[in-house]
Motif scaffolding. Structure first.
Motif, PDB file in Angstrom:
ATOM      1  N   LEU A  39      -3.655  -0.423   7.547  1.00  0.00           N
ATOM      2  CA  LEU A  39      -3.165  -1.843   7.058  1.00  0.00           C
ATOM      3  C   LEU A  39      -4.168  -2.804   7.550  1.00  0.00           C
ATOM      4  CD1 LEU A  39      -0.777  -2.666   5.221  1.00  0.00           C
ATOM      5  CD2 LEU A  39       0.502  -3.407   7.546  1.00  0.00           C
ATOM      6  N   GLU A  40      -4.469  -2.803   8.514  1.00  0.00           N
ATOM      7  CA  GLU A  40      -5.301  -3.839   9.441  1.00  0.00           C
ATOM      8  C   GLU A  40      -6.603  -3.972   8.887  1.00  0.00           C
ATOM      9  OE1 GLU A  40      -4.562  -6.179  11.189  1.00  0.00           O
ATOM     10  OE2 GLU A  40      -2.408  -5.765  11.094  1.00  0.00           O
ATOM     11  N   ASP A  86      -0.451   0.555  10.698  1.00  0.00           N
ATOM     12  CA  ASP A  86      -1.250  -0.315  10.809  1.00  0.00           C
ATOM     13  C   ASP A  86      -2.892   0.140  10.985  1.00  0.00           C
ATOM     14  OD1 ASP A  86       0.458  -2.254  10.897  1.00  0.00           O
ATOM     15  OD2 ASP A  86       0.584  -2.535  13.005  1.00  0.00           O
ATOM     16  N   LEU A 136       0.796  -1.178   0.052  1.00  0.00           N
ATOM     17  CA  LEU A 136      -0.083  -0.187  -0.045  1.00  0.00           C
ATOM     18  C   LEU A 136       0.905   1.227  -0.030  1.00  0.00           C
ATOM     19  CD1 LEU A 136      -2.885  -0.955   2.794  1.00  0.00           C
ATOM     20  CD2 LEU A 136      -2.556  -1.497   0.382  1.00  0.00           C
ATOM     21  N   LEU A 156       0.746  -8.728   2.926  1.00  0.00           N
ATOM     22  CA  LEU A 156       0.191  -7.290   2.994  1.00  0.00           C
ATOM     23  C   LEU A 156       1.165  -6.173   3.689  1.00  0.00           C
ATOM     24  CD1 LEU A 156      -1.999  -5.338   1.822  1.00  0.00           C
ATOM     25  CD2 LEU A 156      -3.260  -5.845   4.011  1.00  0.00           C
ATOM     26  N   ARG A 157       1.906  -5.517   2.854  1.00  0.00           N
ATOM     27  CA  ARG A 157       2.752  -4.477   3.593  1.00  0.00           C
ATOM     28  C   ARG A 157       2.377  -3.073   3.399  1.00  0.00           C
ATOM     29  NH1 ARG A 157       3.943  -8.076   6.124  1.00  0.00           N
ATOM     30  NH2 ARG A 157       5.944  -9.323   6.296  1.00  0.00           N
ATOM     31  N   MET A 158       2.850  -2.056   4.186  1.00  0.00           N
ATOM     32  CA  MET A 158       2.798  -0.527   3.667  1.00  0.00           C
ATOM     33  C   MET A 158       4.149  -0.247   3.090  1.00  0.00           C
ATOM     34  SD  MET A 158       0.683   1.557   4.161  1.00  0.00           S
ATOM     35  CE  MET A 158      -0.314   1.522   5.624  1.00  0.00           C
ATOM     36  N   THR A 201       0.472   6.553   4.119  1.00  0.00           N
ATOM     37  CA  THR A 201       1.520   5.635   4.371  1.00  0.00           C
ATOM     38  C   THR A 201       1.853   5.557   6.019  1.00  0.00           C
ATOM     39  OG1 THR A 201       3.313   6.533   3.544  1.00  0.00           O
ATOM     40  CG2 THR A 201       2.336   4.677   2.102  1.00  0.00           C
ATOM     41  N   ARG A 251      -6.365  -5.456   5.646  1.00  0.00           N
ATOM     42  CA  ARG A 251      -6.155  -7.057   5.823  1.00  0.00           C
ATOM     43  C   ARG A 251      -7.240  -7.716   5.936  1.00  0.00           C
ATOM     44  NH1 ARG A 251      -2.001  -6.783   8.824  1.00  0.00           N
ATOM     45  NH2 ARG A 251      -0.401  -7.303   7.233  1.00  0.00           N
TER      46      ARG A 251
END
Length: 396
Positions: A347-348, A344, A335, A368-370, A340, A351
């Motif tokens: 991100l969470e 989380d 992402l 899945l990563r930032m 950014t 996900r």
């Protein structure tokens, strides 16, 4: 590599000619050395070229000061180690945004030598953006003392699709004033450099496998969540452009069947519920207008309304990505975009949406990563685009 928009000056030779083959082989050697020094024997094994061909190419590149050589030992035998002269070729990276322009100068070692970011007026035309790019580049060259002759080309990205058949900015760009504009030809004329152009999400994906930590990943999706939402695809180790160059338009996946009308003409697109433009509109109803930077600040301060808006947007993005993951089964999804820094907090929920809507095995095995590159991902990808396509071994 799949088709990409290139400067018309980039491939003057007949593709089947001996000179074209020689240049292709030279470029293969240069690209291999971008990962670090290697002996001539290692270069032969990595590229599949014969030892004699590698030796001849190294001699040519050494005479052009593209590489340096020194004696070494390998498996107890004398060998010749080859490394790039990192500053022998410099790339310009340009990121045209809705409200900003970012420019970097990079060398072959993927070091940023200089960079600058300036604001652009909302609704600016292509002529304004290009003029700003010329001014910023001239300032960076003057400030660093870099010889303009060492610049091998400029890569540029915009937040919107580019029709690779014509080179024109296509309908659907976040910069509607640029639709129908040929960025490559106009930018090349203004900069007097070979130019390579692409969509910003594609460049974000390229940056993740060159500048970023995912160099060994063959199947990666980069998702930029900004004023618009788009995805760049790395499939089987190569950027994927599809039939006419318009791919990754997940911002126009339908999320709410009878939702708001999107700028593309459909209803309920992902962009209408999860773009930073939508987040700004929702949160600005409480008080004075805010910016994406304000969203980051309020989220990190745990403002309840901001957290709810980000959570809703993240779940929607995850739902769209579930469909993408089911289709291409990527190893990594990254992402990017102006949010950014919230980490989380975004991100969470993404996900959760991904796992909910992907096939269980795919949801469980997709990383899945930032993006660790933050707001610089697209401009760094633009510089990497130059090194992938410019004729480094024969620049003046």
């Amino acid at each position: 590599m799949a088709s990409t928009l290139r400067s018309p000056t980039g491939s003057p030779d007949n593709p089947g000619s001996q000179s074209a083959l020689r240049r292709l082989n030279e470029q293969r050697i240069v690209e291999t050395l971008m990962t670090g020094p290697a002996t001539q024997a290692e270069l032969s094994r990595s590229t599949g070229l014969s030892p004699a061909t590698v030796s001849n190419i190294v001699k040519v590149l050494h005479e052009a000061s593209i590489v340096a050589t020194e004696p070494t030992t390998s498996s107890g035998r004398r060998a010749l180690s080859v490394r790039l002269n990192s500053n022998s070729a410099i790339a310009v990276g340009i990121d045209f945004g809705r409200r900003h322009l970012r420019v970097v100068l990079s060398n072959l070692a993927y070091d940023v030598l200089a960079e600058d970011t300036v604001s652009l007026p909302l609704g600016h035309g292509a002529d304004v953006g290009i003029a700003a790019a010329v001014d910023v580049l001239d300032s960076l060259i003057e400030d660093t003392g870099i010889d303009r002759r060492d610049i091998v080309g400029a890569g540029a990205g915009i937040p919107g699709p580019i029709d690779h058949r014509t080179g024109l900015v296509a309908q659907g760009a976040i910069l509607p004033e640029w639709v129908g504009f040929n960025l490559l030809s106009h930018l090349e004329e203004a900069l007097q450099l070979p130019v390579f152009v692409d969509n910003d999400a594609n460049l974000g994906a390229l940056s993740e496998v060159t500048w970023g930590p995912h160099g060994g990943v063959s199947n990666l999706v980069f998702v930029k969540i900004g004023s618009g939402i788009g995805a760049g695809l790395i499939l089987n180790g190569q950027p994927f452009y599809g039939h006419v160059g318009v791919t990754g338009e997940i911002g126009h996946a339908t999320i709410v069947e009878h939702g708001q009308v999107c700028r593309c003409g459909n209803r309920g697109c992902l962009e209408t519920v999860a773009s930073t433009t939508t987040m700004v509109e929702l949160l600005s109803r409480r008080k004075e207008p805010i910016t994406p930077d304000d969203i980051v600040r309020m989220a990190l301060a745990r403002d309840p309304a901001t957290l709810r808006v980000i959570d809703d947007a993240g779940v929607a993005v995850g739902r769209a990505l579930g469909n993408v993951a089911n289709l291409i089964n990527p190893e990594v999804i990254v992402l990017g975009g102006p949010l950014t820094e919230v980490g989380d907090l975004l991100l969470e929920p993404v996900r959760r949406g991904l796992v909910r809507h992907a096939v269980p095995l795919i949801g469980q095995t997709t990383t899945l990563r930032m993006s660790a590159l933050g707001a610089r991902a697209e401009v760094l990808g633009a510089a990497a685009l130059v090194f992938q396509h410019a004729d480094i071994s024969h620049h003046p």
